[in-house]
Design an enzyme around this catalytic site. Sequence first.
Site, mmCIF file in Angstrom:
data_model
loop_
_atom_site.group_PDB
_atom_site.id
_atom_site.type_symbol
_atom_site.label_atom_id
_atom_site.label_comp_id
_atom_site.label_asym_id
_atom_site.label_seq_id
_atom_site.Cartn_x
_atom_site.Cartn_y
_atom_site.Cartn_z
ATOM 1 N N HIS A 1 -4.833 -13.889 8.662
ATOM 2 C CA HIS A 1 -3.375 -14.076 8.698
ATOM 3 C C HIS A 1 -2.759 -12.784 9.244
ATOM 4 C CE1 HIS A 1 0.668 -14.931 7.716
ATOM 5 N NE2 HIS A 1 0.730 -14.193 6.623
ATOM 6 N N ASN B 1 4.619 -11.995 12.019
ATOM 7 C CA ASN B 1 4.087 -12.913 11.007
ATOM 8 C C ASN B 1 4.711 -14.293 11.224
ATOM 9 O OD1 ASN B 1 3.439 -14.338 8.702
ATOM 10 N ND2 ASN B 1 3.967 -12.686 7.278
ATOM 11 N N CYS C 1 2.227 -18.947 3.713
ATOM 12 C CA CYS C 1 1.380 -18.485 4.838
ATOM 13 C C CYS C 1 -0.057 -18.991 4.752
ATOM 14 C CB CYS C 1 1.385 -16.964 4.902
ATOM 15 S SG CYS C 1 3.036 -16.290 5.057
HETATM 16 O O1 UT7 Z 1 2.881 -13.356 4.925
HETATM 17 C C1 UT7 Z 1 3.150 -13.395 3.562
HETATM 18 C C2 UT7 Z 1 2.594 -12.229 2.897
HETATM 19 N N1 UT7 Z 1 3.348 -11.054 3.239
HETATM 20 C C3 UT7 Z 1 2.747 -9.905 3.385
HETATM 21 O O2 UT7 Z 1 1.538 -9.847 3.310
HETATM 22 C C4 UT7 Z 1 3.584 -8.663 3.572
HETATM 23 C C5 UT7 Z 1 3.059 -7.557 2.737
HETATM 24 N N2 UT7 Z 1 3.827 -6.347 2.732
HETATM 25 C C6 UT7 Z 1 3.951 -5.535 3.813
HETATM 26 O O3 UT7 Z 1 3.473 -5.851 4.883
HETATM 27 C C7 UT7 Z 1 4.636 -4.219 3.629
HETATM 28 O O4 UT7 Z 1 4.809 -3.948 2.263
HETATM 29 C C8 UT7 Z 1 6.011 -4.094 4.357
HETATM 30 C C9 UT7 Z 1 5.798 -4.004 5.838
HETATM 31 C C10 UT7 Z 1 6.872 -5.283 4.001
HETATM 32 C C11 UT7 Z 1 6.737 -2.831 3.904
HETATM 33 O O5 UT7 Z 1 5.925 -1.684 4.158
HETATM 34 P P1 UT7 Z 1 5.727 -0.573 3.021
HETATM 35 O O6 UT7 Z 1 4.910 0.481 3.621
HETATM 36 O O7 UT7 Z 1 5.148 -1.273 1.813
HETATM 37 O O8 UT7 Z 1 7.166 -0.040 2.800
HETATM 38 P P2 UT7 Z 1 8.062 -0.101 1.472
HETATM 39 O O9 UT7 Z 1 8.510 -1.466 1.184
HETATM 40 O O10 UT7 Z 1 7.367 0.649 0.389
HETATM 41 O O11 UT7 Z 1 9.273 0.774 1.947
HETATM 42 C C12 UT7 Z 1 9.117 2.147 2.250
HETATM 43 C C13 UT7 Z 1 10.453 2.677 2.732
HETATM 44 C C14 UT7 Z 1 11.603 2.317 1.824
HETATM 45 O O12 UT7 Z 1 12.512 3.382 1.806
HETATM 46 P P3 UT7 Z 1 12.564 4.374 0.546
HETATM 47 O O13 UT7 Z 1 12.875 3.518 -0.630
HETATM 48 O O14 UT7 Z 1 11.194 4.981 0.471
HETATM 49 O O15 UT7 Z 1 13.632 5.338 0.934
HETATM 50 C C15 UT7 Z 1 12.257 1.129 2.515
HETATM 51 O O16 UT7 Z 1 13.633 1.012 2.224
HETATM 52 O O17 UT7 Z 1 10.760 2.085 4.010
HETATM 53 C C16 UT7 Z 1 12.062 1.509 3.976
HETATM 54 N N3 UT7 Z 1 12.091 0.352 4.857
HETATM 55 C C17 UT7 Z 1 12.412 0.468 6.157
HETATM 56 N N4 UT7 Z 1 12.754 1.530 6.913
HETATM 57 C C18 UT7 Z 1 13.010 1.303 8.211
HETATM 58 C C19 UT7 Z 1 11.817 -0.933 4.577
HETATM 59 N N5 UT7 Z 1 11.948 -1.694 5.676
HETATM 60 C C20 UT7 Z 1 12.329 -0.841 6.670
HETATM 61 C C21 UT7 Z 1 12.610 -1.004 8.029
HETATM 62 N N6 UT7 Z 1 12.941 0.069 8.771
HETATM 63 N N7 UT7 Z 1 12.560 -2.227 8.632
#
Ligand code: UT7
Length: 330
Positions: free
Chosen positions: A256, A286, A116
């Site tokens: 970004h 993204n 990215c």
């Molecule tokens: O461009 C390259 C660089 N990339 C980035 O900068 C991305 C950086 N990361 C992020 O933007 C975020 O970490 C995400 C959007 C990817 C994820 O958000 P988060 O608040 O960090 O969520 P998480 O990964 O901690 O997941 C929280 C919960 C999990 O469930 P449990 O384990 O707490 O039960 C996930 O399984 O949300 C769940 N989850 C979802 N639920 C519904 C993950 N994806 C989804 C989804 N829909 N699409």
Amino acid sequence: MNNKPQARIRGIGSYLPQKILSNSDLEKLVDTTNEWIVTRTGMNERRIATKEECTSHMGAYAARAALEKAQVTAADIDMILVATMSPDYLCPNTAGLIQTQIGATRAAALDIQAACTGFLYGLSIAKALVESGTYKNVLVIASEKMSSFIDYTDRNTCVLFGDGASAAVVSDSGKGWFVDTVRLGADGELADLVIIPAGGARHPASQETVEKREHFFRMSGKEVFKHAVRRMEMAAKECLDATGLAADDIRWLVPHQANLRIIDAIAKQMNIPDEKVYKTVHKYGNTSASSVAIALDELLQEQQLNHDDHLLLVAFGGGLTWGAALLTQT
Ligand code: UT7
């Protein structure tokens, strides 16, 4: 008198596919909700390329738009740099494919892989090539067909990415945006956080890699989030320090577009008010390397900016890689 050429962006262009993938479309594909996607990412929809629209085609459309705005012909281009992590092929490079599509027959052609952050890496190389007197016109293109590498059974990643392309003509003369400073960084120790595990020389394609879905993009989102905020803030501050400017002097922050929460966190850390932060994440998601210059192109079309206005670009991605650039209108 200092006669050293100063690199400036003379024209910017972008291209987005017509097809929209909305949050409600994604609700039908994986176990997710519109509410989760909006609150955790700020995204409502993203664009998806058709089978016929490849990374090189989208890059060529963006390049033509940038050339037109810069009033530079394809024949004037000395070098094409293409930032992408979703190339048409592993070999040949995408820059060469675009070279022939736009008829830039004199141009050398090189791909850059910095995920990215790719557009900012390209801008830095273009600046060095122009300011060393090596080339007069460098075309920096960022194009991504992320949908080809996204696993639409993985809710952790499939809601995040969209397709699109952007391009900038970087020249040694003419009016435009002086590329004042670019600061880049990387940390290969954290390479595993954003990865397409198979299909390269380390894990060539095999029945097993296909069965394990290892040709798809994977990301440890939570970990990446923390590094993204810290590293982009660091690179942005380095840029400001190098130019003697303060955050107050910035007319627009163009980050970004990975996640609205990341964008808001950086703006807050830097004390840049929300009305000075340009966002496209809600409508395009993204778009990896192409996101910063897609946003920049839209900003320049929408807003009347003045001589000596400063823009601060920041990006972060797999590698890990990060960077920031300070542009000043000439
Ligand atoms: O461009 C390259 C660089 N990339 C980035 O900068 C991305 C950086 N990361 C992020 O933007 C975020 O970490 C995400 C959007 C990817 C994820 O958000 P988060 O608040 O960090 O969520 P998480 O990964 O901690 O997941 C929280 C919960 C999990 O469930 P449990 O384990 O707490 O039960 C996930 O399984 O949300 C769940 N989850 C979802 N639920 C519904 C993950 N994806 C989804 C989804 N829909 N699409």
